[in-house]
Design a protein around this motif. Structure first.
Motif, mmCIF file in Angstrom:
data_model
loop_
_atom_site.group_PDB
_atom_site.id
_atom_site.type_symbol
_atom_site.label_atom_id
_atom_site.label_comp_id
_atom_site.label_asym_id
_atom_site.label_seq_id
_atom_site.Cartn_x
_atom_site.Cartn_y
_atom_site.Cartn_z
ATOM 1 N N LYS A 29 4.243 2.826 11.162
ATOM 2 C CA LYS A 29 4.378 3.432 9.838
ATOM 3 C C LYS A 29 5.202 4.716 9.946
ATOM 4 O O LYS A 29 4.943 5.562 10.780
ATOM 5 N N LEU A 30 6.203 4.837 9.087
ATOM 6 C CA LEU A 30 7.035 6.045 9.072
ATOM 7 C C LEU A 30 6.479 7.081 8.114
ATOM 8 O O LEU A 30 6.552 8.280 8.369
ATOM 9 N N ALA A 31 5.953 6.627 6.995
ATOM 10 C CA ALA A 31 5.425 7.528 5.976
ATOM 11 C C ALA A 31 4.733 6.691 4.911
ATOM 12 O O ALA A 31 4.750 5.461 4.976
ATOM 13 N N ASN A 32 4.172 7.377 3.939
ATOM 14 C CA ASN A 32 3.623 6.709 2.774
ATOM 15 C C ASN A 32 4.315 7.275 1.551
ATOM 16 O O ASN A 32 4.504 8.494 1.442
ATOM 17 N N ILE A 33 4.699 6.412 0.657
ATOM 18 C CA ILE A 33 5.459 6.831 -0.517
ATOM 19 C C ILE A 33 4.684 7.838 -1.368
ATOM 20 O O ILE A 33 5.258 8.686 -2.029
ATOM 21 N N GLN A 34 3.344 7.781 -1.307
ATOM 22 C CA GLN A 34 2.523 8.680 -2.112
ATOM 23 C C GLN A 34 2.490 10.103 -1.547
ATOM 24 O O GLN A 34 2.276 11.056 -2.285
ATOM 25 N N THR A 35 2.707 10.247 -0.250
ATOM 26 C CA THR A 35 2.659 11.587 0.353
ATOM 27 C C THR A 35 4.037 12.110 0.753
ATOM 28 O O THR A 35 4.161 13.268 1.135
ATOM 29 N N LEU A 36 5.042 11.280 0.655
ATOM 30 C CA LEU A 36 6.405 11.706 0.971
ATOM 31 C C LEU A 36 6.926 12.575 -0.176
ATOM 32 O O LEU A 36 6.900 12.155 -1.330
ATOM 33 N N PRO A 37 7.378 13.793 0.114
ATOM 34 C CA PRO A 37 7.909 14.644 -0.967
ATOM 35 C C PRO A 37 9.040 13.930 -1.712
ATOM 36 O O PRO A 37 9.857 13.240 -1.084
ATOM 37 N N PRO A 38 9.087 14.059 -3.026
ATOM 38 C CA PRO A 38 10.037 13.294 -3.839
ATOM 39 C C PRO A 38 11.507 13.473 -3.460
ATOM 40 O O PRO A 38 12.292 12.556 -3.611
ATOM 41 N N ASN A 39 11.887 14.620 -2.967
ATOM 42 C CA ASN A 39 13.294 14.862 -2.638
ATOM 43 C C ASN A 39 13.638 14.499 -1.196
ATOM 44 O O ASN A 39 14.781 14.644 -0.787
ATOM 45 N N ARG A 52 0.823 -1.219 0.000
ATOM 46 C CA ARG A 52 0.000 0.000 0.000
ATOM 47 C C ARG A 52 0.855 1.265 0.000
ATOM 48 O O ARG A 52 0.330 2.375 0.054
ATOM 49 N N GLY A 53 2.186 1.093 -0.006
ATOM 50 C CA GLY A 53 3.081 2.242 -0.065
ATOM 51 C C GLY A 53 3.554 2.755 1.279
ATOM 52 O O GLY A 53 4.270 3.741 1.351
ATOM 53 N N PHE A 54 3.160 2.097 2.369
ATOM 54 C CA PHE A 54 3.612 2.536 3.687
ATOM 55 C C PHE A 54 5.053 2.083 3.913
ATOM 56 O O PHE A 54 5.438 0.974 3.574
ATOM 57 N N ILE A 55 5.837 2.976 4.507
ATOM 58 C CA ILE A 55 7.247 2.722 4.785
ATOM 59 C C ILE A 55 7.385 2.442 6.274
ATOM 60 O O ILE A 55 6.829 3.161 7.107
ATOM 61 N N SER A 82 10.094 0.885 9.623
ATOM 62 C CA SER A 82 11.492 0.834 10.060
ATOM 63 C C SER A 82 12.040 -0.592 10.039
ATOM 64 O O SER A 82 13.235 -0.794 10.147
ATOM 65 N N CYS A 83 11.164 -1.579 9.880
ATOM 66 C CA CYS A 83 11.586 -2.989 9.877
ATOM 67 C C CYS A 83 10.826 -3.717 8.771
ATOM 68 O O CYS A 83 9.630 -3.487 8.580
ATOM 69 N N THR A 84 11.492 -4.616 8.089
ATOM 70 C CA THR A 84 10.851 -5.359 7.005
ATOM 71 C C THR A 84 9.727 -6.264 7.490
ATOM 72 O O THR A 84 8.855 -6.630 6.715
ATOM 73 N N GLU A 85 9.749 -6.627 8.751
ATOM 74 C CA GLU A 85 8.730 -7.536 9.278
ATOM 75 C C GLU A 85 7.474 -6.820 9.763
ATOM 76 O O GLU A 85 6.423 -7.436 9.902
ATOM 77 N N PHE A 86 7.543 -5.529 10.043
ATOM 78 C CA PHE A 86 6.393 -4.820 10.615
ATOM 79 C C PHE A 86 5.118 -4.898 9.772
ATOM 80 O O PHE A 86 4.041 -5.063 10.311
ATOM 81 N N PRO A 87 5.191 -4.791 8.445
ATOM 82 C CA PRO A 87 3.939 -4.881 7.690
ATOM 83 C C PRO A 87 3.297 -6.268 7.765
ATOM 84 O O PRO A 87 2.143 -6.443 7.430
ATOM 85 N N LEU A 88 4.047 -7.246 8.216
ATOM 86 C CA LEU A 88 3.555 -8.624 8.260
ATOM 87 C C LEU A 88 2.981 -9.020 9.612
ATOM 88 O O LEU A 88 2.403 -10.098 9.745
ATOM 89 N N VAL A 89 3.191 -8.194 10.635
ATOM 90 C CA VAL A 89 2.811 -8.565 12.002
ATOM 91 C C VAL A 89 1.897 -7.501 12.599
ATOM 92 O O VAL A 89 2.266 -6.351 12.699
ATOM 93 N N LYS A 90 0.716 -7.919 12.991
ATOM 94 C CA LYS A 90 -0.175 -7.002 13.715
ATOM 95 C C LYS A 90 0.322 -6.959 15.147
ATOM 96 O O LYS A 90 0.785 -7.963 15.630
ATOM 97 N N PRO A 91 0.299 -5.910 15.869
ATOM 98 C CA PRO A 91 -0.228 -4.581 15.558
ATOM 99 C C PRO A 91 0.787 -3.648 14.916
ATOM 100 O O PRO A 91 0.488 -2.480 14.712
ATOM 101 N N TYR A 92 1.979 -4.135 14.609
ATOM 102 C CA TYR A 92 3.016 -3.240 14.086
ATOM 103 C C TYR A 92 2.645 -2.616 12.754
ATOM 104 O O TYR A 92 3.056 -1.509 12.451
ATOM 105 N N GLU A 93 1.862 -3.328 11.946
ATOM 106 C CA GLU A 93 1.512 -2.761 10.645
ATOM 107 C C GLU A 93 0.722 -1.465 10.785
ATOM 108 O O GLU A 93 0.730 -0.632 9.890
ATOM 109 N N ASN A 94 0.058 -1.279 11.903
ATOM 110 C CA ASN A 94 -0.699 -0.046 12.118
ATOM 111 C C ASN A 94 0.069 0.976 12.958
ATOM 112 O O ASN A 94 -0.150 2.161 12.828
ATOM 113 N N MET A 95 0.970 0.519 13.809
ATOM 114 C CA MET A 95 1.647 1.411 14.754
ATOM 115 C C MET A 95 2.959 1.985 14.240
ATOM 116 O O MET A 95 3.345 3.070 14.617
#
Length: 104
Positions: free
Chosen positions: A24-34, A4-7, A9-22
């Motif tokens: 998140k550092l940013a979303n690639i769609q809203t992070l300024p390109p530079n 979904r584009g969420f960034i 701090s750990c590769t495992e966080f998107p795979l483990v609840k509740p870390y996937e919700n807690m």
């Protein structure tokens, strides 16, 4: 980053609840390109190992295990793989299986 584009701090966080919700550092769609990825709690992990904050810095198995899991180390657990403590016994078993005698 997850599908979904969420960034994270750990590769495992998107795979483990509740870390996937807690965690998140940013979303690639809203992070300024530079902008770089926002800082995370694990960005200094390699420095902590090098400075011997954790025993990984002196461990001959570090390249194999990769330092285990920074999250678990930071939380006070010792996530070393079992083989780091069992390797001598494993070699002894192999030696016996191949007919070698053990050195005392």
């Amino acid at each position: 980053m997850d599908s979904r584009g969420f960034i994270y701090s750990c590769t495992e966080f998107p795979l483990v609840k509740p870390y996937e919700n807690m965690e998140k550092l940013a979303n690639i769609q809203t992070l300024p390109p530079n902008n770089l990825r926002p800082n995370s709690i694990f960005d200094t992990w390699r420095n902590l190992i090098q400075n011997q904050t954790f025993p990984c810095g002196n461990c001959p198995w570090l390249p194999v295990c990769g330092g285990a899991c920074p999250k678990r180390w930071i939380e006070g657990e010792k996530p070393c793989p079992p083989f780091t403590k069992q390797i001598n016994s494993r070699f002894d078993i192999l030696a016996r299986q191949f007919g070698y005698s053990l050195i005392s």
